[in-house]
Design a protein around this motif. Sequence first.
Motif, PDB file in Angstrom:
ATOM      1  N   ASP A 196      61.340  45.654  16.764  1.00  0.00           N
ATOM      2  CA  ASP A 196      62.794  45.671  16.673  1.00  0.00           C
ATOM      3  C   ASP A 196      63.408  45.478  18.055  1.00  0.00           C
ATOM      4  N   VAL A 197      64.383  44.588  18.104  1.00  0.00           N
ATOM      5  CA  VAL A 197      65.146  44.343  19.326  1.00  0.00           C
ATOM      6  C   VAL A 197      66.568  44.772  19.010  1.00  0.00           C
ATOM      7  N   GLY A 198      67.050  45.791  19.707  1.00  0.00           N
ATOM      8  CA  GLY A 198      68.388  46.309  19.455  1.00  0.00           C
ATOM      9  C   GLY A 198      69.457  45.254  19.692  1.00  0.00           C
ATOM     10  N   GLY A 199      70.634  45.506  19.168  1.00  0.00           N
ATOM     11  CA  GLY A 199      71.734  44.565  19.274  1.00  0.00           C
ATOM     12  C   GLY A 199      72.113  44.243  20.703  1.00  0.00           C
ATOM     13  N   PHE A 200      72.185  45.279  21.569  1.00  0.00           N
ATOM     14  CA  PHE A 200      72.504  45.039  22.973  1.00  0.00           C
ATOM     15  C   PHE A 200      71.509  44.080  23.597  1.00  0.00           C
ATOM     16  N   HIS A 201      70.221  44.368  23.436  1.00  0.00           N
ATOM     17  CA  HIS A 201      69.184  43.538  24.058  1.00  0.00           C
ATOM     18  C   HIS A 201      69.200  42.116  23.512  1.00  0.00           C
ATOM     19  N   GLY A 202      69.420  41.979  22.217  1.00  0.00           N
ATOM     20  CA  GLY A 202      69.478  40.649  21.627  1.00  0.00           C
ATOM     21  C   GLY A 202      70.641  39.835  22.169  1.00  0.00           C
ATOM     22  N   ILE A 203      71.805  40.449  22.229  1.00  0.00           N
ATOM     23  CA  ILE A 203      72.983  39.751  22.746  1.00  0.00           C
ATOM     24  C   ILE A 203      72.794  39.442  24.226  1.00  0.00           C
TER      25      ILE A 203
END
Length: 150
Positions: free
Chosen positions: A36-43
Motif C-alpha cells: 500500500d502506498v498512502g495518498g500523500f506518497h502517491g501524489i
Amino acid sequence: MAFLEINGKELEAKCNFRFERLADKKYSEQDKDGNDVGGFHGIYTNLLQYSNKHLLAFWDCALDYLVKDKPKLEEIEAAIEQRIEEDGDTEKLFKEAFNAVDESGFFKKQAKNYWKNIDIYKAAGKTEEEKAEKAQQVEVLEQAYKEMKE
C-alpha cells in the motif's frame, strides 16, 4: 504558493488534515509489489513524474478545506486546462503543486522521511544488478526533485 482560478475566484491550495484524509481515502494505491502506498506518497511521487491525473488529485485534496464551496472535479479540470492554455504547458502548475506539498509545514516531516526512505531503497537489493536498477530509479527522482525546485 499554489493558486487556481475557479468560477472567478482565486483559490489557494492548502495542505492540511483534510488534504491528507481525502488523499488516503481516494488516492491510495498499490505499488508493483502489492504494498500500500498512502495518498500523500502517491501524489508526491507522481507530481515529480508530471502525472496529470495526480495534478488533479493534488487540487482535489488541496481544495477540500472549502467543504461546502468546494469545486467539482470537472471545474477543477477546466481550471487546470485554462492554466495550461495561459502558461503554454504544465510545468509551472506542477512546480506550484509539488512545492506546496514539499514546503508545507503539515507535510514537512513526511517529505523528509520520504527522501530518507528513498536513500534506503537505493541501497537495497539482493544483487548488484538490482542495486544498480534501484540507484538509477532514485537518480531519476532526485533529478526530478531538482527540476521542481528550479
